[in-house]
Design a protein around this motif. Structure first.
Motif, PDB file in Angstrom:
ATOM      1  N   GLN A   1      16.261  -8.576 -10.185  1.00 44.44           N
ATOM      2  CA  GLN A   1      16.019  -8.860  -8.597  1.00 44.44           C
ATOM      3  C   GLN A   1      15.262  -7.835  -7.833  1.00 44.44           C
ATOM      4  OE1 GLN A   1      19.999 -10.695  -7.195  1.00 44.44           O
ATOM      5  NE2 GLN A   1      19.367 -12.234  -9.068  1.00 44.44           N
ATOM      6  N   LYS A   2      14.608  -7.728  -6.750  1.00 42.71           N
ATOM      7  CA  LYS A   2      14.287  -6.519  -6.444  1.00 42.71           C
ATOM      8  C   LYS A   2      14.624  -6.029  -4.777  1.00 42.71           C
ATOM      9  CE  LYS A   2      11.553  -6.310 -10.337  1.00 42.71           C
ATOM     10  NZ  LYS A   2      11.382  -5.654 -11.599  1.00 42.71           N
ATOM     11  N   PHE A   3      15.097  -5.714  -4.307  1.00 45.30           N
ATOM     12  CA  PHE A   3      15.302  -4.929  -3.248  1.00 45.30           C
ATOM     13  C   PHE A   3      14.549  -4.114  -2.501  1.00 45.30           C
ATOM     14  CE2 PHE A   3      19.101  -7.412  -4.493  1.00 45.30           C
ATOM     15  CZ  PHE A   3      19.545  -8.488  -3.331  1.00 45.30           C
ATOM     16  N   GLY A   4      14.039  -3.724  -3.357  1.00 43.40           N
ATOM     17  CA  GLY A   4      12.998  -1.596  -2.691  1.00 43.40           C
ATOM     18  C   GLY A   4      12.516  -2.477  -1.877  1.00 43.40           C
ATOM     19  N   LEU A   5      12.290  -0.820  -0.705  1.00 41.89           N
ATOM     20  CA  LEU A   5      11.529  -0.581   0.006  1.00 41.89           C
ATOM     21  C   LEU A   5       9.832  -0.088  -1.309  1.00 41.89           C
ATOM     22  CD1 LEU A   5      13.120   0.531   2.879  1.00 41.89           C
ATOM     23  CD2 LEU A   5      11.620  -1.247   3.266  1.00 41.89           C
ATOM     24  N   TYR A   6      10.070   0.252  -2.321  1.00 47.17           N
ATOM     25  CA  TYR A   6       8.911   1.151  -2.775  1.00 47.17           C
ATOM     26  C   TYR A   6       9.369   0.135  -4.071  1.00 47.17           C
ATOM     27  CZ  TYR A   6       8.648   5.022  -0.729  1.00 47.17           C
ATOM     28  OH  TYR A   6       7.670   5.988   0.549  1.00 47.17           O
ATOM     29  N   GLN A   7       8.442   0.158  -4.752  1.00 45.92           N
ATOM     30  CA  GLN A   7       8.493  -0.816  -5.923  1.00 45.92           C
ATOM     31  C   GLN A   7       8.511   0.294  -7.455  1.00 45.92           C
ATOM     32  OE1 GLN A   7       4.167  -1.561  -7.595  1.00 45.92           O
ATOM     33  NE2 GLN A   7       5.058  -3.949  -7.480  1.00 45.92           N
ATOM     34  N   VAL A   8       9.346  -0.573  -8.226  1.00 44.05           N
ATOM     35  CA  VAL A   8       9.402   0.570  -9.497  1.00 44.05           C
ATOM     36  C   VAL A   8       8.992   0.015 -10.471  1.00 44.05           C
ATOM     37  CG1 VAL A   8      11.156   1.825 -10.839  1.00 44.05           C
ATOM     38  CG2 VAL A   8      11.360   1.785  -8.537  1.00 44.05           C
ATOM     39  N   ASP A   9       8.276   0.843 -11.027  1.00 45.39           N
ATOM     40  CA  ASP A   9       7.135   0.199 -12.758  1.00 45.39           C
ATOM     41  C   ASP A   9       8.616   0.231 -13.558  1.00 45.39           C
ATOM     42  OD1 ASP A   9       5.943  -0.849 -14.523  1.00 45.39           O
ATOM     43  OD2 ASP A   9       3.785   0.595 -14.067  1.00 45.39           O
ATOM     44  N   PHE A  10       8.825  -0.408 -13.762  1.00 45.18           N
ATOM     45  CA  PHE A  10       9.767  -0.205 -15.327  1.00 45.18           C
ATOM     46  C   PHE A  10       9.618  -0.133 -16.671  1.00 45.18           C
ATOM     47  CE2 PHE A  10      12.234  -2.060 -11.475  1.00 45.18           C
ATOM     48  CZ  PHE A  10      13.596  -0.232 -11.341  1.00 45.18           C
TER      49      PHE A  10
END
Length: 498
Positions: free
Chosen positions: A458-467
């Protein structure tokens, strides 16, 4: 044709700048001194789980279990790697123009054993560096002392269900005030007591421990409230005169909308609000649990054959200790539920839910997000703030979390922008029309991160993170650019009035 098309486009843009999903938006600017920020929490972003002397915390322990209880066997071992990339985090915050950054301290990074006999200076130095970087960029630190990641040594001894936790928390808080208090003016003792206690010890899944419904959540909450109060009193006596900071607590929960206009369903809403928010605010403001909680739990405990209530009682000294121990109230709000009274004569069910006598649900037709529990119901934000402002007059409030999830972290996240606009419109309405005393708003979250049992699904970020990248590359989403405009204009639409 070109001119008429341009006119049509102008009208269309103007229309959608004032409406979102057909809902009229408040076009009043937020006050000039109103603060906008973004939030994270230590375990969810830091990584470096066993570096520089850090001890094991309960989430290190949980995520390394075999089989893992976490979606996709995810861990926070690296997470967003913010321990090493904190300067990049601050650069992102500066790019968005936020007034403050809400983050939490890792207890086991500062006190590896959980006890204050050994302070890890490398851990202390990390947070000093983060705070220094924030202040150098004119970003105010808002620091949460405890955000779910209890040292495993303390969890092994019973965690928050053991009242020895109270003084251990006060010891940790004292170290935090001593080491960082000169540069921190906003402190939060606990994030989401209801989640810590009900989801953690009542339902069992937040701690991945055995559930103790109807007992564990009450023991945990009783200890948490006393720990909060003792830490507040300690700050007041030992640090406030020199540091001049403010110390609050962050509570959370749904707005509970009566499913009909019947008096029974209105009563159900009030009961569940008291069992959720009043559970923690009422003792802090009035010195004891809400009357409906005391009545329901005492009554059911007696019928169930307990020699004393499952809801502990405060001594008179504890009433005086707890009452008045907050300088502000943090509110984490995301969603709402419908409620109705649940008539039942069955007393065999020993649980918090049965004690409420209320059932709640979310209609299928409500707009969905990437989280099964998060249905979009913007007007619930205004209703909740109005209820809090009416029931607990005189307490300043700040939204310490509000946000929207999806499952892929897409960059063109228009649904997240719409969510923010509609919720903020209702928040502005609460301030303008209901007299709610609100001084700030915090977007959850600065970036995609580890969402507890749900891992990175689940993604809540204002910035995307490439895990999948060793560098944990961050990329601003469309919502980050929108939020940047909001922080600078104090306006959720394109054309605002003062």
């Amino acid at each position: 044709m070109a001119s008429s098309s341009a006119f049509f486009i102008f009208i269309l843009i103007s229309y959608y700048s004032k409406k979102s999903y057909g809902e009229e938006l408040n076009n009043k600017k937020f006050p000039k001194d109103f603060m906008f920020g973004a939030a994270t929490a230590s375990y969810q972003v830091e990584g470096a789980w066993n570096e520089d002397g850090k001890g094991e915390n309960m989430w290190d322990h949980i995520t390394h279990k075999v089989p893992s209880p976490i979606v996709n066997n995810d861990t926070g071992d690296v997470a967003c790697d913010s321990y090493h990339k904190y300067k990049e985090d601050v650069a992102m915050l500066k790019e968005m123009g936020v007034d403050f950054y809400r983050f939490s301290l890792s207890w086991s990074r500062i006190l590896p054993s959980g006890f204050d006999n050994e302070v890890n200076q490398l851990g202390v130095e990390h947070y000093r560096n983060l705070i220094k970087e924030l202040r150098a960029n004119n970003i105010t630190p808002v620091v949460t002392i405890y955000h779910f990641d209890l040292p495993q040594t303390l969890q092994d001894l019973g965690g928050l269900q053991n009242d020895f936790f109270i003084d251990r928390f006060v010891d940790f808080a004292r170290v935090c005030f001593r080491e960082f208090g000169e540069d921190v003016k906003y402190w939060i003792t606990f994030n989401e007591p209801w989640s810590i206690c009900n989801i953690g010890y009542g339902f069992g899944w937040l701690n991945a421990t055995a559930a103790s419904p109807g007992i564990g959540e009450y023991l945990c909450s009783h200890n948490l409230l006393r720990a909060h109060a003792k830490a507040w009193r300690m700050y007041d006596e030992e640090f406030r005169n020199d540091q001049n900071g403010l110390l609050g607590i962050t509570i959370s929960g749904n707005w509970f909308e009566p499913s009909t206009n019947s008096s029974a369903d209105i009563e159900a809403s009030e009961t569940l609000l008291q069992f959720t928010f009043g559970f923690y605010i009422h003792p802090i403001v009035h010195g004891d649990y809400p009357e409906v909680m005391r009545k329901n739990v005492d009554h059911r405990s007696a019928l169930q054959g307990f020699s004393q209530s499952r809801l502990p009682k405060f001594t008179q000294d504890e009433v005086q200790l707890i009452q008045g121990t907050t300088d502000f109230l943090g509110i984490n709000m995301y969603t709402s539920s419908l409620v109705t009274l649940e008539e039942s004569d069955d007393i065999s069910n020993i649980s918090y839910t049965a004690d409420t006598g209320v059932t709640s649900w979310q209609p299928e037709e409500w707009e969905s997000s990437g989280s099964s529990w998060l249905k979009v119901y913007p007007k619930g934000a205004r209703q909740l703030l109005k209820w809090l402002g009416t029931n607990y007059k005189g307490i300043k409030m700040i939204i310490t979390e509000n946000g929207y999830s999806d499952n892929d972290g897409e960059l063109e996240d228009d649904k997240r922008i719409s969510y923010y606009q509609r919720y903020l419109s209702n928040i502005r309405d609460a301030m303008e029309f209901d007299g709610v005393d609100l001084f700030g708003y915090t977007a959850w979250s600065l970036m995609d991160n580890f969402e507890w049992i749900n891992g990175y699904s689940q993604k809540f970020g204002l910035y995307q993170v490439d895990f999948n990248s060793p560098n944990r590359t961050r990329t601003p989403k469309k919502s980050a650019k929108w939020y940047s405009k909001l922080t600078r204009t104090k306006c959720i639409v394109d054309d605002c009035t003062e």
